[in-house]
Structure formats: structure tokens, C-alpha cells
Design an enzyme around this catalytic site. Sequence first.
Site, PDB file in Angstrom:
ATOM      1  N   GLY A 178       0.768  -1.232   0.000  1.00 16.43           N
ATOM      2  CA  GLY A 178       0.000   0.000   0.000  1.00 16.43           C
ATOM      3  C   GLY A 178       0.797   1.280   0.000  1.00 16.43           C
ATOM      4  O   GLY A 178       0.308   2.306   0.479  1.00 16.43           O
TER       5      GLY A 178
ATOM      6  N   GLU B 161      -3.756  -3.089   6.213  1.00 18.90           N
ATOM      7  CA  GLU B 161      -5.009  -2.720   5.549  1.00 18.90           C
ATOM      8  C   GLU B 161      -4.853  -2.694   4.032  1.00 18.90           C
ATOM      9  O   GLU B 161      -5.804  -2.968   3.293  1.00 18.90           O
ATOM     10  CB  GLU B 161      -5.518  -1.372   6.073  1.00 18.90           C
ATOM     11  CG  GLU B 161      -4.989  -0.121   5.390  1.00 18.90           C
ATOM     12  CD  GLU B 161      -3.503   0.104   5.596  1.00 18.90           C
ATOM     13  OE1 GLU B 161      -2.882   0.737   4.720  1.00 18.90           O
ATOM     14  OE2 GLU B 161      -2.957  -0.337   6.614  1.00 18.90           O
ATOM     15  N   ASP B 162      -3.658  -2.366   3.532  1.00 14.98           N
ATOM     16  CA  ASP B 162      -3.443  -2.300   2.090  1.00 14.98           C
ATOM     17  C   ASP B 162      -3.623  -3.667   1.452  1.00 14.98           C
ATOM     18  O   ASP B 162      -4.303  -3.813   0.430  1.00 14.98           O
ATOM     19  CB  ASP B 162      -2.058  -1.733   1.790  1.00 14.98           C
ATOM     20  CG  ASP B 162      -0.950  -2.415   2.604  1.00 14.98           C
ATOM     21  OD1 ASP B 162      -1.258  -3.336   3.394  1.00 14.98           O
ATOM     22  OD2 ASP B 162       0.219  -2.023   2.454  1.00 14.98           O
ATOM     23  N   ASN B 163      -3.016  -4.686   2.059  1.00 13.98           N
ATOM     24  CA  ASN B 163      -3.148  -6.038   1.530  1.00 13.98           C
ATOM     25  C   ASN B 163      -4.599  -6.514   1.581  1.00 13.98           C
ATOM     26  O   ASN B 163      -5.089  -7.154   0.641  1.00 13.98           O
ATOM     27  CB  ASN B 163      -2.238  -6.980   2.329  1.00 13.98           C
ATOM     28  CG  ASN B 163      -2.138  -8.356   1.716  1.00 13.98           C
ATOM     29  OD1 ASN B 163      -3.070  -9.144   1.753  1.00 13.98           O
ATOM     30  ND2 ASN B 163      -0.989  -8.667   1.138  1.00 13.98           N
TER      31      ASN B 163
END
Length: 477
Positions: A241, A286-288
Site C-alpha cells: 500500500g 489494511e493495504d493487503n
Amino acid sequence: MHPILSSLAMSSFEAGDTSSSFSVLSLLAAVTVIWYLFIWALSIIGCLTGRRHLRLRPRSPLSSASETSVPGVSILRPLKGLDTNLFENLESTFTQEYPNSRFEVLLSVADADDQALSVVRSLLEKHPEVDARVIIGEEVVGVNPKVNNLMRSYKEAKHDILWVLDSNIQVASGTLARSVDELTQPPKPGKRRIGLVHHVPLAFASEQMLGSRIEEACLNTNHAKMYLAINCLAVDSCVIGKSCMYRRSDLERVTGDLKPVQSSESISTDDGKPRGLAAFGRFIAEDNMIGAALWHELGLRHALGCDVAHNCVGRMMLRAYIARRLRWIRVRKHMVTVATLLEPFTECVLVSLLAAWAAHRLWGVPWAVVLIIHYCAWIALDLDVYDSLAGYYLPVEKRWSFLVAWAIRELLAFPIWIIGMVGNEIEWRGRHYRILRNGESERVTPGQGWLFSFFGRGQRKGYESVDQDARSFGDQA
């Protein structure tokens, strides 16, 4: 039984046992060779993907298009403190080759006393032509401080297309236009449409500290190589991210539970599940999870942009580098368990030793021959990946220090993995968390002692629930 017959029987048994042992070891050696060739195939795919995808960055037609013909974009930049090269990092989003009226820059800080605000004010004065504003204050929706920091910007953004960049990232002036091109291109027949555009990081160490140089060598070689290969094969979501672009309307349809949604009509908004960015506040990575949710819940593809996310690595000691690697191993092992378990068998040192043993076992090839060929070829491939990311060959004056950092990184990979696998506690931006089995996280009070920090075990005293009320969370943070 006659002594001679007894002796023959015993010899036959021992021969059979030896033959069985030989067969098992030979089978293991054959499997090792197959795995070794697979890793090399994956590495070559990553190298070729970098050559094909990153070495040519054409100018997007959107860069000079009329204002009425390009989609609007909201650029979200979460800030906390004075990151290295912060002014240059942020300014790179102010100077995008894109119609000024069609993009905005939202700079988010959780605290009105944050040191980053002095840099932000200077940027706003220097670029009055850009629609940019500061948003102060967080909205606590979980344990992830980045998500909490972004929530108000996420809600107040004018445009549906969101581009989220970390504060330590610089981008080229044409990145916005090229990324919008990727996101909005019509899907090919039989293909899913693009739901997320992301960029591979290119690290550069602004400080010549050992940890900084190792981080640079790590991100620009093996990490990038595998990242490029996995995204080329596109068998599953794989997103970092640092720089991600997606549509808010898509994110509002997902919950992070990774259960497929067949159609927009099948979405129930009264099921009590948080949706949109708020749904990912319970995850550290959170990006993954956002990438995985768009992939699995909505069936959308990802596109790897032809630009890189220039990641400025400031003062990083060796201890900080190790802590960073431990953190993401402990996060990944609860999210992509199988891949994390196999990770050591993709690393240069361990896979070379296995290959040397297998070649010696099967064909009698001396260990030294295999190891010399392996390391020379592996380094050459890694340097080629570096060239693709950077757009130039590794400078001669930097070559030896880079190779030393590369070697240290490879030697540390397996010990770091072992320590990471036996613990569950991490530290991120001064806060301590415990990673749960489903990939979610919870806050933990520091000071549990070295044993707890190392193994990630201990009493649950001091833990805070993910669904605690915002007031108590804010007071304790």
C-alpha cells in the site's frame, strides 16, 4: 536357522534398508531440484516483467487532455511527524501532469500539534494553484492508526477515484495520469475490469546507515523481483500500500471478510458489517486486505503501474531494519500462511545450499561449483531488477557498498524468519499490537518483558478490544 543362511538374510535386509534410504534421499533431491528450477523460473519472470513493464513509461494522453474529458481524482496523504524528505515527497503530488481542476490533495493529520503541519503550510503557500487542504483529526474505527487518520479525508473527498500514498513516497509527475489510464481502461473480452492500481516501491537510502542500506538492497532486488513475478502471474491478490488507486464506490461494497459478492443487488447494508475504509481499521496490513477484498469479494483485477513509488529510507539502524522485517512476517503468517511458511525456501542462501546438496546427491557435482554459479547468477538477476526499477545501472561508486548490504540481507533472512514465526507481537509507529489468527489486530500495553516480546505469548492483561469505544481508545492512544 543355519548360521550361513542367517548371515545372508541379515545382509539382504541391510542392503534393502540401505536401498530404501537411498531412494528416499534421491527422491528428496529430485524434488529439491524441481523446486529450485521453479524458483529460478519465478525469478526470471519477475526480472522480465520489470524489463517489459518498468523500463518504458510513456506519456499519458490524459496529461494534456481537456478538463472535461478526464475523471476527477482525490489524492489522500496520511501524515504523522517529519518523515525524511517530507517536503519533496508531498510536493510530488502537487506537480502532477494533470488538469489542476480535476484533482485535489487531502493531507491528513490526527493531531493539531503534528510537526508535519509546518511542511504542509509551506506547500500550500508555494502551490496555490492546486486544490489542496489539511484535515486535522482522526476518526477511530479500529486499531490501525493510518486508517483512523484517513477516515475524514476518505469521507470528505470530492471524487470517486482515490489515490492513497504514504508520506515517505515520491512519484514522478506523470504517475497520476498513467494510473488513471490503467484504472479506467475498458476490460478486455473475458477479463475482469481493473479495481486497483498499485506501484512497486523503489527504495533509496538518504542516510548511509547499515539498516538503511540493507532496506534499500532488500526492496530493490529480491522483494521487487517476487512482487513483479506474483503480479505478472496474477494467481491472487498481492498489494503493497505505498501507492494505491481505487474507486470509493467499489470499496463501499466490501467488508473485508473475502466472501464473494455476486451482484450489487445482493449487498445488504443493514447486516451490521462496516463497509468501505472503516471495514479495514481492524487490520494492520489494511493495504493487503483492501486489495484482497476487491479481488475476492468483487472479482476485480489489479494492475501494476509502470511507475515506481520512490520510497525514501531515512535513518534506519540495523535493529530497526530487523524489527521492520519481523513485523511484516508476523502479519503475513496470519494472512497468507502457506506463502509465509515457504518463504525461506525462496531465499538465496537456503535455496543455494539445498540445490548444492541435491546436485551432489544425484550427479556428484561438487558443492562449490553449484554455489559459485548460483550466487553469480542470482546477483546478476537482482542487479537487473534494480536497473529496471531505477531506470539506470547501479553507480560504480555505490556498487560495493550495495553488494555488502545485499549479502547481509541474504544472510539475515532465515534467522529473522525463524524469530518472526515464533512471535505474534509487533511494534508500529510507537504502538504495540498483537496479530490474531484471522489477520486482525489488537492493541497491547508494552512492557510485558523480553520473553513476551520475543515469543508473543503471555497473559491477556493489558489488551484492548478492537471494538472499544472511540473515546477510550483516543484517550489511551
